[in-house]
Design an enzyme around this catalytic site. Structure first.
Site, short mmCIF file in Angstrom:
data_model
loop_
_atom_site.label_atom_id
_atom_site.label_comp_id
_atom_site.label_asym_id
_atom_site.label_seq_id
_atom_site.Cartn_x
_atom_site.Cartn_y
_atom_site.Cartn_z
N ILE A 21 56.74 -2.30 -28.22
CA ILE A 21 55.63 -1.37 -27.97
C ILE A 21 54.37 -2.12 -27.54
O ILE A 21 53.63 -1.66 -26.67
CB ILE A 21 55.37 -0.51 -29.23
CG1 ILE A 21 56.53 0.47 -29.44
CG2 ILE A 21 54.04 0.24 -29.12
CD1 ILE A 21 56.47 1.23 -30.74
N TYR A 172 57.65 -4.19 -46.52
CA TYR A 172 57.26 -3.71 -45.18
C TYR A 172 56.47 -2.41 -45.30
O TYR A 172 55.42 -2.24 -44.67
CB TYR A 172 58.50 -3.50 -44.31
CG TYR A 172 58.18 -2.90 -42.97
CD1 TYR A 172 57.63 -3.68 -41.95
CD2 TYR A 172 58.39 -1.55 -42.71
CE1 TYR A 172 57.31 -3.13 -40.72
CE2 TYR A 172 58.06 -0.98 -41.49
CZ TYR A 172 57.53 -1.78 -40.50
OH TYR A 172 57.20 -1.22 -39.28
N THR A 201 63.05 -0.98 -30.87
CA THR A 201 62.42 -2.29 -30.87
C THR A 201 63.06 -3.13 -31.97
O THR A 201 64.01 -2.70 -32.62
CB THR A 201 60.90 -2.18 -31.14
OG1 THR A 201 60.71 -1.77 -32.51
CG2 THR A 201 60.25 -1.16 -30.22
#
Length: 270
Positions: A21, A172, A201
């Site tokens: 991105i 995360y 991604t």
């Protein structure tokens, strides 16, 4: 008449712009005539990313390279100083750089859990180090590329590096919650956070087996960079829709507490 600088005259810094991105965001913004500062963790990957952009038609004269390994806070400070020196006015900062938390808890040389530092603390430090450049012109924006996964997270206030109980998903998610909360900090510029969608991604395995293309995710980020898009300060966007963030992210005391914690964690190496 608006005093906001039009797209074609804007200077934008996109972190994590060597792939996914971030790369597509930088490419699209350059295509709109912005001067784009392409952040890379090292010079080689940065040059390769810029070469790929120019190969797809981006104007090389619109692209600048900024290098810093976000697992080293001294490099973040150094990059911020160089960017501010070369670009005294910065119109948009896109905090996009992110890593998947490793299977095993990994600490940086600065003493922080890796994903917390790369995904949040580096963005926090970079934004504050660039305060002068971001305040130089009216209408500046900070866009934090966050995640819907922030809704599953909590900040481990007494153990932010998760020494007692580590899981890569929890680490995360915590970093994404922190980034979402950070967008609510009061500043002279307009800050927002955005979940660009589940995209194909390097982060895809955390979410699903398939997703939107990286360019689709980037288009949602670029929309928030556009001065023609009116933003709600501190808001969270899910793709293109204004969406309520996790309730904890809306608490002013949580914003203050997070910023105090971040100040402590980044100051240890100042």
């Amino acid at each position: 008449m608006s005093s906001v600088v039009p797209s074609a005259s804007r200077t934008v810094l996109v972190t994590g712009a060597t792939s996914g991105i971030g790369w597509e965001t930088a490419r699209l913004l350059a295509g709109r005539g912005c001067t784009v500062i392409v952040h890379a963790p090292d010079a080689a990957s940065g040059r390769e990313a810029v070469d790929r952009m120019t190969a797809t038609g981006a104007d090389a004269a619109r692209l600048r390279l900024a290098v810093a390994d976000f697992s080293r806070l001294d490099e973040v400070r150094g990059m911020a100083a160089r960017v501010a020196d070369e670009h005294p006015a910065l119109d948009v900062l896109v905090n996009n750089a992110a890593v998947v938390a490793p299977e095993r808890r990994t600490m940086t040389a600065d003493g922080n859990e890796l994903s917390l530092q790369v995904n949040f603390l580096a963005a926090y430090l970079l934004t504050h180090e660039l305060a002068g450049a971001l305040s130089a012109r009216p209408g500046s924006r900070v866009v934090n590329v966050s995640s819907s996964m922030h809704r599953t997270a909590s900040i481990a206030w007494s153990d932010p590096h998760r020494a007692k109980r580590y899981s890569r998903l929890a680490a995360y998610a915590q970093s994404q919650l922190a980034l979402t909360i950070f967008a609510r900090e009061t500043a002279p510029w307009t800050s927002v956070s955005v979940h660009p969608g589940v995209c194909d991604t390097a982060l895809l395995p955390l979410y699903a087996h398939a997703g939107d293309s990286a360019v689709e995710g980037a288009e949602r980020v670029v929309r928030l960079c556009d001065p023609a898009t009116e933003l709600v300060p501190g808001a969270y966007y899910d793709r293109t829709a204004l969406s309520p963030a996790a309730p904890v992210a809306l608490e002013e005391r949580t914003v203050r507490r997070l910023c105090k914690l971040a100040d402590q964690l980044v100051a240890r190496t100042a």
